[in-house]
Write an enzyme that holds these catalytic residues in place. Structure first.
Site, PDB file in Angstrom:
ATOM      1  N   GLU A  31      59.652   0.731 112.244  1.00  0.00           N
ATOM      2  CA  GLU A  31      58.680   1.150 113.256  1.00  0.00           C
ATOM      3  C   GLU A  31      58.367   2.634 113.082  1.00  0.00           C
ATOM      4  O   GLU A  31      59.280   3.431 112.826  1.00  0.00           O
ATOM      5  CB  GLU A  31      59.294   0.894 114.641  1.00  0.00           C
ATOM      6  N   SER A 123      46.520 -10.065 118.024  1.00  0.00           N
ATOM      7  CA  SER A 123      45.521 -11.125 118.094  1.00  0.00           C
ATOM      8  C   SER A 123      44.266 -10.710 117.326  1.00  0.00           C
ATOM      9  O   SER A 123      43.595 -11.552 116.729  1.00  0.00           O
ATOM     10  CB  SER A 123      45.170 -11.422 119.554  1.00  0.00           C
ATOM     11  N   ASP A 168      49.193  -5.158 110.160  1.00  0.00           N
ATOM     12  CA  ASP A 168      48.858  -6.358 110.933  1.00  0.00           C
ATOM     13  C   ASP A 168      48.035  -7.349 110.114  1.00  0.00           C
ATOM     14  O   ASP A 168      48.314  -8.545 110.092  1.00  0.00           O
ATOM     15  CB  ASP A 168      48.063  -5.973 112.188  1.00  0.00           C
TER      16      ASP A 168
END
Ligand code: ADP
Ligand code: MG
Length: 380
Positions: A31, A123, A168
């Site tokens: 992270e 998403s 992502d």
């Protein structure tokens, strides 16, 4: 979901469409390493976006979002940008494909998904990836997978105002069932590692907290890292990014940089090593070590990098108290989810206690998502 999509497609366009799917993602560890040229370690998950798509022989896209119950049409030129935020992701993917020399013929589409919006499961990457993948196939463009991920990333940059990294979209496009991917953010090299936590569950607990300071704090963290890297670079010119530095090299400059920058850098250098340690542990099926590293990451994010918050620390502490194998805040911090590796026999007690105690303390219930590492973008 499949049936709902195909029924709507038939109603709108008179026949069924070809189905494609892509996924949201988790990041097990790694992270705040991306902008420091370090590793991230994501995997695609069993929450995704599914779309039925067919070319329509027109110069225009006709698309229906089942979840928003909205129909949008747009042309394929730059000035045709739609007003609806969700449609801009699809428009952006079309435009970015065209910019790369790809062909985009008009198409009809109906889509729906179950990735919770804005919970840190990406998403938006799932949405970009399913369309980037499908458009590439339908038009026979032969764009390679990494470039498909970049199409999604550029869509966020150029059409949605989000300056995100590549993780992502990479995870959504490259994801494989039962495998996490270690991505080197400096070189783009990646490697799959097995993830089969038999006897464990991977569960996210969403604090449903969003702190406004997240973006200015993010910029400050980046500055601290660059500052520390610059100081180290004077002694060790090979240090391009902070992730290139050895811990010892950081100690050498301790009195030359603000203590705060030192602590931030201490976290980052430790985190890069933890990703490597977790990868080694996974090759031995050693999930106890994986879990311990997750706790160490949480400690670092909370005390050294200072991007946690009361709600997330509370969930982490509860996990530790209940002997949960691993737990940490996932994502940029200041809210969002913790990711937890829990023995199956502990699962019900832990989730029960987390819901009850969190709600009693903070006045709202957390959300719980069980995740399984699954395939990314694909034709169904
Ligand atoms: P996340 O962290 O989940 O990626 P973002 O704010 O980046 O959150 O992206 C959420 C946006 O993506 C939504 O506001 C919407 O525009 C689009 N989106 C995501 N999932 C869907 C869906 N199932 N249907 C329509 N649009 C979606
Ligand atoms: Mg997003």
């Amino acid at each position: 979901m499949k049936t709902r999509i195909q029924e709507k497609f038939k109603t709108l366009f008179g026949k069924e469409g070809q189905l494609y799917m892509s996924s949201g993602r988790i990041n097990l560890i790694g992270e705040h390493t991306d902008y420091n040229g370090g590793y991230v370690f994501p995997g695609a998950i069993n929450f995704g976006i599914m779309a039925a798509i067919e070319p329509n022989g027109l110069n225009k896209v006709k698309v229906y979002s089942l979840d928003y119950d909205e129909y949008v049409e747009f042309g394929l030129n730059e000035e045709d940008k739609p007003d609806q935020a969700w449609a801009r992701y699809i428009f952006g993917v079309c435009r970015e494909t065209i910019k790369r020399g790809g062909k985009v013929q008009g198409f009809n589409a109906v889509f729906a998904g179950d990735v919770p919006l804005g919970a840190g499961l990406s998403s938006s990457a799932a949405l970009e990836s399913v369309f980037a993948f499908a458009i590439n196939e339908i038009n026979g463009n032969g764009i390679d997978k990494f470039e498909l991920a970049r199409i999604g990333q550029s869509t966020e940059h150029n059409y949605c105002g989000v300056k995100c990294g590549i993780m992502d979209q990479f995870a959504s496009i490259f994801g494989k069932e039962g495998a996490l991917m270690r991505l080197n953010c400096k070189t783009g090299e990646y490697k799959y590692f097995p993830f089969h936590p038999k006897g464990y569950k991977l569960v996210l607990i969403d604090s449903c907290v969003k702190h406004e300071l997240a973006s200015s704090a993010y910029n400050k963290r980046r500055e601290s890292c660059e500052n520390a890297a610059a100081a180290i670079r004077k002694n060790h010119p090979e240090v391009e990014f902070l992730s290139d530095a050895k811990r010892l090299w950081l100690d050498e400059v301790r009195d030359q940089i603000p203590e705060e920058d030192f602590l931030r850098a201490e976290y980052v250098i430790g985190e890069v090593q933890r990703v490597l340690d977790v990868c080694d542990a996974l090759e031995r099926d050693d999930y106890e070590t994986v879990g311990e590293m997750m706790y160490q990451t949480h400690f670092g994010l909370s005390r050294l990098y200072e991007v946690s918050c009361e709600e997330l620390d509370f969930l982490n502490k509860l996990a530790r108290k209940m002997d949960v194998t691993g737990s940490r805040v996932m994502g940029g911090g200041f809210g969002g989810c913790t990711i937890n590796l829990v023995k199956e026999e502990l699962y019900d007690a832990f989730i029960g206690a987390a819901k009850e105690q969190f709600t009693a303390k903070f006045g709202h219930a957390p959300k719980v998502y069980d995740v399984v590492i699954s395939d990314g973008a694909r034709k169904l």
